[in-house]
Design an enzyme around this catalytic site. Structure first.
Site, PDB file in Angstrom:
ATOM      1  CB  SER A 108       1.476  -6.239  -0.795  1.00 44.47           C
ATOM      2  OG  SER A 108       1.405  -5.194  -1.829  1.00 44.47           O
ATOM      3  CE  LYS A 154      -3.947  -7.907  -0.891  1.00 44.31           C
ATOM      4  NZ  LYS A 154      -2.558  -8.077  -1.409  1.00 44.31           N
ATOM      5  CB  SER A 156      -1.865  -4.155  -2.008  1.00 40.62           C
ATOM      6  OG  SER A 156      -1.511  -5.615  -2.233  1.00 40.62           O
TER       7      SER A 156
END
Ligand SMILES: [Mg+2]
Ligand SMILES: [Zn+2]
Lengths: 485, 95, 491
Positions: A175, A76, A151
């Site tokens: 997330s 990420k 997310s």
């Protein structure tokens, strides 16, 4: 060749250790598939050339004692990576190149893994659909025009789409677990304080945790073992005895007491979610665990609490993006004008909205009514769990109140978007570990997840329960590679 | 409870994010619906509840007073939008 | 001088105004590294060379607290006779400024590390207690430089993150002089403790000055203005003087005083409103979620308490009791820790048969004069405490006269030479042998018969003439007391 990307992390590690595959072969396979998968928009930054170099280097002098020997891995884009652009999905950090490495990624590279690139995410991890990224939507490999959740949407999409064998995300209010649930993958949010926050772009400091996202529980346990460490550079890092999560993994959960909280049966929850939950209960029973009905009375207050605490912390954490030291700067007639333009043009709408909420709840005259109130309710929510854990070893709930939705479906209604995290948020507020595992499909064939919530620092236990359930559920992700022509 | 345009302008000033009138109007709507939802907390009586600030319920660890970082000015200034090799440079501050 | 006449009042036609002052002193903690990062705190480094990723607030960087700074704050709290809070919390104070990289300052708002205390200040007519509201730890900001470029402001983050103790007094001060004495006392205490070097030129000690005025005799406080960041005692006094008069003028004109932040312009000698701070006045304090509450145990505090040296007030009492010094002398000797150390070393080196008065006079007289004229600190004294002690002893035991001692002292200045050696080498030893002196005096009387007769006939003034002659004949070395005695006898 394409078979390589179908393998799990555990299988790939095995193959490399047995010299059936080289790091180069594995790395190349994932890169080739990623090249063909640009439609998913999972990557913000690709680092393929240097990944191949590193793989080659690894193969020349392979250290097979490592836990992730020559394994390529995309992560990420919220983790700072030395000399690799790190954006947090924001224009304001476009072109920001850290000169340092986050502790979690450092741990990963130390075990022999190789960076493939940086994965898309909601801007500053604020979102539940990966639609707030400055770098555009991410496609869910499950179906066209479907959000992957957020997310950590890029991370979920990349694991489900087999662009990376495994990945890490961050979880502030769900997330990791919500996108895992939306993409039929496994995602673990560790106990607050078990993985260092050093070098992770901060969203809400008292809630943020990094965690693994994987194709199966065993892979997830292996990565957790690598990333969980005490770190003196993070004052909230906790020095506790960590288990060997993958080595100690067992499907023997006989006699474990599993709590079913009645408050998670929310109004308007689709029947298929309820059915999935019932099925989950049966699986756990089949494994020899005992089901106990419990109550977490303040559950419905978790989301309002979260939408005070997280924006408040974020409004302050994001004050450093002011166009002075790094990142984007807009021109202004004077300092203040520069600030206001930089932040107005550099942050997207959702981030601005949350900064505004956070600024408001901390502002003079409102602090007690909102921020202080939220901290008190947070205590009540935590107390609920403390009470429950006097009776049970873990708690089983659905991961999300629905399956993945279409891109654009909820962008104009922030509150309905926020409701996605209704089952995951209480876990962050209480600082507990939670894991989402794929447990079935809805009528459209979209995956649905179940969440197992553990006691603080009891990751091993929820991994074990997840491992046992995984065996019973025998979930198969329905991915058609529709995006590869 | 209702958030009006004036409040939005004030928060935008505090948070150093300029918003034009159109955006401000949209924010009035968004924030009001979010705060309607937040108001649910008022159902709870919390006078006697101790606020929870940190979930990690341990105390602060202390580090020893040692200088470790050296001169990394190049590294510090490298990412800045404007600098002159010695200093960060920002538009003139009016006091 | 009566207390009334010393009162600091501002007079207008019919009214007299009293000035009420409270100080927020920012004292830089003496530590090698910063409060939450491990970069250096040395003064005067090249711009941005003592800046870590944490100090410049890079994404993902986190604060880790310096134990030594915590200890320094607690020690200072003990020195201020204050309550040490075993649990304190770090808060974020949110505002935007070019030299505040995080967009917030980590400070302590609701729960400071040190609570209420007090400081005793010595006034010409007694002493006064100044209340301490609190002491808390916080980060310093960087430095904005506005005058190096016409269009731009330059930012140096070397100071960013340096540990400060903010010491907030109660509004107990009533005049610019009291402020000066209070600041000096604070500095004295911290220098004794080794917690702050008190160097105002280097910005280690500066203050926000809160000033209000009220009609004499009133119990209500007036509206106060805060004069930000004043970095010398002289400027503080000038700023208070100006600000108090400004406020009195407003009241006299029937206008109201706005509670506001003001700036002291040292060139124009006036305070003015800081417009730029106005719209950003809501600091939105909240507990820093990157840090946990700071908890210290009783053992931790007690250990520090046991390390506290004798502080100026106690030392003064002891000097008065043990060495029989006057309060005035004691104050001069204890205010600066280095002077006190020097004095005590002289005392120790003087040994058993010591003359305390003489030692004090030599230190505060001859030695201070030399230090002043050469602009030296006591730590740079050209004469060591040991040699000064020897010199004083030489006077005390009659080896040399006070007058010769001055000559010897001059010679000592060069290489901090042993006065004993100087006396011997230069043959400056006092003549105290009565027989030798009698011979010398007989000779003088013989050579000045007429004057001796005049003296006997009543011209007593001539006694001094004979003393002078005797001293001259001995090369200044004769013991003046003996000379007196012998002359009286012989004449
Ligand atoms: Mg102040
Ligand atoms: Zn301060």
């Amino acid at each position: 060749m394409s078979d390589i990307t179908k393998q799990s992390l555990t299988e790939l590690v095995e193959s490399i250790k047995n010299k059936k595959l080289s790091s180069s072969e594995v790395t190349k396979a994932f890169i080739e598939r990623s090249e063909k998968s640009k439609v998913l928009n999972a990557f913000i930054t690709e680092d393929f050339t240097s990944a191949l170099d590193k793989a080659k280097k690894f193969d020349q002098k392979p250290n097979l004692d490592l836990k992730l020997p020559g394994i390529p891995m995309a992560i990420k884009d919220l983790f700072c990576t030395k000399n690799i652009k790190t954006t947090a999905g924001s224009k304001i950090l476009n072109n920001f190149v850290p000169t340092y490495e986050s502790t979690v990624t450092e741990n990963i590279w130390n075990e022999g893994a190789i960076l493939l690139g940086k994965l898309n995410c909601d801007e500053f991890a604020m979102g539940s659909s990966n639609e707030t990224s400055f770098f555009g939507n991410v496609q869910n490999p499950i179906d066209k025009n479907l959000v992957p959740g957020g997310s950590s949407g890029g991370s979920a999409s990349a694991v489900a789409g087999q662009l990376t064998p495994i990945t890490i995300g961050t979880d502030t209010g769900g997330s990791i677990r919500q996108p895992a649930s939306f993409t039929g993958t496994v995602g673990l949010k560790p106990t607050y304080g078990s993985c260092s926050r050093y070098g992770i772009v901060a969203f809400a400091s008292s809630l943020d945790q990094a965690g693994p996202m994987a194709q199966n529980v065993k892979d997830c346990a292996l990565l957790q073992e690598v990333i969980s460490s005490f770190d003196a550079k993070d004052s909230t890092s906790i020095d506790f005895k960590r288990s060997h999560y993958s080595k100690d993994l067992t499907n023997n959960i006989k006699g474990k007491k599993i709590g079913i909280p009645k408050e998670y049966r929310v109004d308007g929850m689709p029947k298929e979610i309820d059915d999935l939950w019932q099925k989950g209960i049966e699986y756990v029973k089949d494994c020899g665990a005992e089901i106990i009905n419990i109550s977490l009375p303040h559950t419905s207050y978790a989301l309002p609490t979260y939408y005070i605490v997280a924006p408040a912390e974020a409004s302050s954490n994001l004050a450093r993006y002011d166009g002075v030291k790094y990142g984007f700067r807009a021109n202004g007639k004077n300092l203040i004008d520069m600030y206001e333009k930089t932040r107005s043009e550099g942050f997207g709408a959702e981030v601005q909205r949350r900064i505004m909420i956070g600024t408001y709840v901390l502002s003079s005259g409102y602090y007690d009514a909102y921020y202080l109130k939220a901290q008190k309710v947070r205590r009540l929510i935590k107390n609920d769990f403390d009470e429950a854990y006097k009776k049970v070893d873990a708690i089983l709930t659905p991961s999300t109140p629905s399956s993945a939705f279409k891109i654009g479906e909820k962008t104009n209604d922030p509150v309905s978007m926020y409701l996605n995290d209704i089952f995951t948020v209480p876990v962050n507020l209480a600082g507990l570990p939670g894991i989402s595992i794929p447990a079935g499909h809805d009528t459209k064939g979209y995956p649905l997840g179940l969440q197992i919530i553990g006691k603080a620092f009891d990751e091993q236990n929820i991994l074990n329960i997840a491992f046992a359930m995984e065996e019973k559920i025998n979930f198969k992700n329905k991915i058609t590679d529709w995006w590869i022509k | 409870m209702s958030i009006d345009l004036k409040t939005i302008k004030h928060i935008s000033k505090l948070s150093r994010i300029s918003v034009d009138d159109q955006r401000a109007k949209k924010l009035v709507g968004d924030l009001n619906s979010i705060f309607d939802f937040i108001e649910k907390l008022n159902e709870l009586k919390t006078e006697n509840v101790k606020p929870l600030t940190s979930i990690a319920e341990t105390t602060l660890k202390l580090r020893s007073d040692e200088v470790q970082s050296k001169n990394i000015r190049k590294e510090i200034i490298k990412n800045s939008p404007q600098d002159n090799e010695d200093y960060f440079v920002v538009p003139k501050v009016i006091e | 001088m009566s207390k009334k006449s010393r009162e600091y009042l501002i007079n207008r036609k019919d009214n007299q105004y009293e000035v009420v002052i409270g100080l927020e002193v920012h004292a830089q903690v003496l530590s090698k590294s910063k409060l939450f990062s491990n970069s250096a705190t040395k003064f005067g480094a090249e711009p941005n060379t003592q800046v870590s990723l944490v100090d410049a607030a890079f994404p993902g960087m986190l604060p880790v607290i310096n134990e030594f700074c915590v200890k320094q704050a607690i020690k200072t709290g003990i020195g201020l006779n204050a309550k040490i809070n075993k649990r304190s919390v770090f808060d974020r104070k949110n505002y935007f400024y070019a030299d505040l990289p995080q967009g917030y300052q980590i400070s302590q708002f609701k729960d400071p590390i040190v609570g209420e205390g007090k400081v005793i200040i010595d006034l010409p007519d007694g002493h006064k207690e100044v209340g301490i509201e609190r002491l808390h730890l916080e980060q310093d900001a960087g430095k904005s430089i506005h005058d190096l470029d016409p269009q731009n402001t330059f930012v140096d983050l070397n100071r960013s993150g340096v540990a400060l103790m903010e010491i907030v007094s109660k509004p107990d001060l009533r005049s610019p002089d009291e402020v000066s004495i209070y600041i000096k006392k604070l500095r004295s205490i911290m220098r004794y403790l080794g917690t702050c070097d008190g160097n105002m030129q280097e910005g280690s000690l500066r203050a926000d000055v809160n000033v209000s005025v009220r009609e004499k005799g009133s119990k209500e406080f007036g509206t106060r203005c805060e004069i930000k960041n004043v970095n010398s005692i002289k400027f503080m006094q000038m700023a208070i003087e100006y600000e108090a008069n400004r406020q009195v003028d407003l009241i006299e004109e029937g206008k109201t005083i706005n509670q506001e932040t003001r700036l002291f312009d040292t060139k124009k000698n006036e305070t003015r409103s800081m417009r730029s701070k106005e719209d950003a006045h809501d600091y939105r304090y909240f507990p820093d979620p990157d840090l946990l509450p700071l908890e210290v145990s009783d053992e931790f505090v007690n250990k520090l308490r046991s390390e506290i040296p004798e502080l100026p007030d106690d030392k003064k009492k002891r000097f008065i009791n043990e060495f029989k010094l006057s309060a005035y002398e004691a104050t001069i000797l204890v205010t600066d820790i280095e002077i006190a150390k020097y004095f005590e070393e002289v005392v120790a080196k003087m040994g058993k048969n010591k003359d305390m008065k003489l030692a004090v006079n030599w230190i505060t007289g001859e030695l201070f004069a030399v230090l002043n004229s050469k602009n030296l600190e006591i730590t740079q004294s050209p004469v060591s405490a040991k040699n000064l002690a020897i010199l004083v002893n030489l006077i005390k035991n009659g080896t040399i006269s006070g007058k010769i001692a001055k000559t010897v002292f001059e010679l000592m200045l060069k290489n901090d030479e042993d006065p004993q050696k100087i006396v011997e080498e230069k043959g400056l030893k006092q003549q105290s042998d009565p027989k030798a002196l009698e011979v010398l005096i007989d000779k003088i009387i013989n050579n000045n018969r007429e004057k001796a007769i005049e003296y006997k006939q009543g011209k007593e003034k001539l006694f001094g003439f004979f003393v002078g002659q005797a001293m001259k004949a001995s090369g200044g070395k004769a013991n003046p007391q003996l000379i007196n005695e012998i002359l009286k006898k012989k004449l």
